[in-house]
Design an enzyme around this catalytic site. Structure first.
Site, PDB file in Angstrom:
ATOM      1  N   ASP A   1       0.818  -1.219   0.000  1.00 53.90           N
ATOM      2  CA  ASP A   1       0.000   0.000   0.000  1.00 53.90           C
ATOM      3  C   ASP A   1       0.847   1.261   0.000  1.00 53.90           C
ATOM      4  OD1 ASP A   1      -2.904  -1.278   0.959  1.00 53.90           O
ATOM      5  OD2 ASP A   1      -1.152  -2.308   1.752  1.00 53.90           O
TER       6      ASP A   1
ATOM      7  N   ARG B   1       0.801   2.115  16.062  1.00 52.52           N
ATOM      8  CA  ARG B   1       0.379   3.208  15.176  1.00 52.52           C
ATOM      9  C   ARG B   1       0.628   4.601  15.750  1.00 52.52           C
ATOM     10  NH1 ARG B   1       1.159   0.263  10.951  1.00 52.52           N
ATOM     11  NH2 ARG B   1      -0.623  -0.888  10.139  1.00 52.52           N
TER      12      ARG B   1
ATOM     13  N   ASP C   1      -6.669   1.266  11.212  1.00 51.47           N
ATOM     14  CA  ASP C   1      -5.400   1.975  11.256  1.00 51.47           C
ATOM     15  C   ASP C   1      -5.511   3.433  10.853  1.00 51.47           C
ATOM     16  OD1 ASP C   1      -3.928  -0.066  12.344  1.00 51.47           O
ATOM     17  OD2 ASP C   1      -3.559  -1.000  10.393  1.00 51.47           O
TER      18      ASP C   1
ATOM     19  N   SER D   1      -1.920  -9.297   4.024  1.00 47.23           N
ATOM     20  CA  SER D   1      -1.444  -8.011   4.509  1.00 47.23           C
ATOM     21  C   SER D   1      -0.781  -8.298   5.848  1.00 47.23           C
ATOM     22  CB  SER D   1      -2.630  -7.062   4.669  1.00 47.23           C
ATOM     23  OG  SER D   1      -2.221  -5.961   5.441  1.00 47.23           O
TER      24      SER D   1
HETATM   25  N1  ARG Z   1      -6.961  -5.960  12.911  1.00 41.54           N
HETATM   26  C1  ARG Z   1      -5.771  -5.548  13.595  1.00 41.54           C
HETATM   27  C2  ARG Z   1      -5.981  -4.220  14.265  1.00 41.54           C
HETATM   28  O1  ARG Z   1      -6.879  -3.512  13.905  1.00 41.54           O
HETATM   29  C3  ARG Z   1      -4.565  -5.514  12.675  1.00 41.54           C
HETATM   30  C4  ARG Z   1      -4.614  -4.519  11.546  1.00 41.54           C
HETATM   31  C5  ARG Z   1      -3.419  -4.424  10.616  1.00 41.54           C
HETATM   32  N2  ARG Z   1      -2.923  -5.668  10.182  1.00 41.54           N
HETATM   33  C6  ARG Z   1      -2.570  -5.980   8.922  1.00 41.54           C
HETATM   34  N3  ARG Z   1      -2.125  -7.178   8.725  1.00 41.54           N
HETATM   35  N4  ARG Z   1      -2.638  -5.132   7.962  1.00 41.54           N
HETATM   36  O2  ARG Z   1      -5.245  -3.865  15.155  1.00 41.54           O
END
Ligand code: ARG
Length: 398
Positions: free
Chosen positions: A12, A93, A122, A173
């Site tokens: 991405d 994050r 995210d 991902s």
């Molecule tokens: N669902 C998890 C969260 O919201 C992980 C999100 C990101 N993970 C990913 N493999 N892109 O914290």
């Protein structure tokens, strides 16, 4: 327009880099690669960013900050989301957002760009943090603007800029940091299919490890007798646990927007530290404290998941656990085999476990009247008064 891009080197953010320059009209793109403990090849990713058109690449190390300010309070609180998720992505994050804002303010950039889709959590975590720290920055979220429909089309956009990303990384991902690795998408979106053999193999490993952890003020300070800062302790534990199957979780969770999402998480050190914490808490704290810690852990976890990072209520909960754990210390020895954790020995101070009172021996230390009294009080709570204390039925008036 000068833009700071949250760049991980994945699909991405690589697609976003080319798009910012070629389509979105960015004059300068500063790619910020934040080291939160993912074991990536940073020089290779840096080079890829330049090939995709970055004008500058910054690599910023946030491991210690994330461990000390993010994971430490989470561990003290036992923060979890929907009972099981140890919040590995959620806790990283805000620290990535901090690095983006630092670079944007230093370099005079007007915008920040991230590669999160608008379907997960995210974008909320990045954008809420950026808005609090630097409300003047514009936020660019390519997935909200792109005409492309999914990961295959994003992959085609990257290929069009002449850069190849190994196709293997497109199966899922993946989001990795020192606390966890998470996998979403690909075949995981089909609940009728078992996880791919890669996962089943890892989840069935039979290897062993044995560790002794020393705790002070509610946090682990020594691993097998060696003092280590928390980020290094986590990294070291992850290596020790690599031959085992500890810390895998296959979860269907509820995102902040209500959509259900299936993810596989691998949180080895985190899982072990949470188990050790629970075992020591059992010595340190009385029932009201244990119950209250559980309630705070799920509340703190929910807020963290939703990106409400450093909300005043979170800070208040952090202050509460700092105070609860101020005098707590202990040592715990654990043996791990496969996915099982066995507690071999514990020492704690304070220690509310009193073998004379709680054990099967020493009956003469216990006043039998205590037991009768407790039955009596519990019975009262069932709204039934023992017959000898019941009042006679009230005579009818008149
Ligand atoms: N669902 C998890 C969260 O919201 C992980 C999100 C990101 N993970 C990913 N493999 N892109 O914290």
């Amino acid at each position: 327009m000068k833009v700071v891009l949250a760049y991980s080197g994945g699909l991405d953010t690589s697609a976003a880099l080319g798009w910012l320059k070629q389509v979105r009209g960015a004059t300068r793109v500063i790619a910020v690669l934040v080291n939160v403990g993912q074991e990536d090849d940073f020089p290779m990713l840096e080079e890829r960013a330049y090939r995709l058109g970055a004008d500058q690449v910054h690599i910023i190390d946030k491991r210690a900050a994330m461990a000390e300010q993010g994971i430490a309070p989470m561990l003290k609180l036992g923060a979890v989301y929907e009972q099981d998720y140890l919040l590995g992505t959620a806790i990283a994050r805000p620290f990535i957002a901090d690095a983006l804002v630092e670079v944007a303010l230093e370099s005079g950039a007007g915008a920040i760009c991230h590669g999160a889709t608008g379907k997960g959590n995210d974008y909320l975590r990045f954008e809420q943090r950026v808005k609090i720290l630097a409300p003047g920055l514009t936020i660019i979220s390519p997935w909200r603007e792109w005409a492309c429909n999914g990961r295959e089309e994003a992959q085609a956009m990257v290929a069009a800029s002449g850069v190849s990303i190994p196709t293997k990384s497109f199966d899922y991902s993946i989001d990795a940091n020192l606390w966890h690795t998470s996998y979403e998408g690909g075949t995981l979106e089909d609940l009728s299919q078992p996880p791919a053999p890669f996962f089943i193999d890892q989840m069935s490993q039979e290897g062993e490890a044995e560790v002794t952890l020393t705790w002070q003020k509610g946090l682990p300070t020594k691993l097998n007798g060696q003092a280590l800062p928390l980020d290094q302790m986590i990294t070291e534990l992850n290596h020790l646990l690599a031959p085992t199957a500890l810390g895998w979780l296959d979860l269907l969770e509820t995102r902040t927007n209500g959509l259900k999402s299936r993810g596989i998480y691998h949180t080895p050190a985190g899982t072990l530290l949470y188990r050790a914490r629970t075992a020591l808490n059992q010595c340190w704290f009385a029932k009201p404290t244990l119950d209250y810690l559980n309630r705070m852990g799920s509340e703190y976890g929910r807020m963290l998941y939703q990106g409400l990072w450093q909300h005043p209520i979170q800070k208040a909960m952090q202050a509460a656990v700092d105070s609860l754990y101020a005098e707590a210390e202990g040592t715990i020895c654990l043996r791990i085999k496969g996915a099982a954790v066995h507690i071999l020995a514990r020492q704690a101070n304070p220690n509310l476990f009193a073998d004379q009172l709680g054990g099967f021996g020493h009956m003469n230390q216990w006043n039998a009247g205590y037991s009768e009294a407790l039955v009596f009080f519990q019975h009262l709570q069932n709204y039934s008064v023992p017959a000898e204390f019941a009042m006679q039925a009230t005579p009818a008036v008149g």
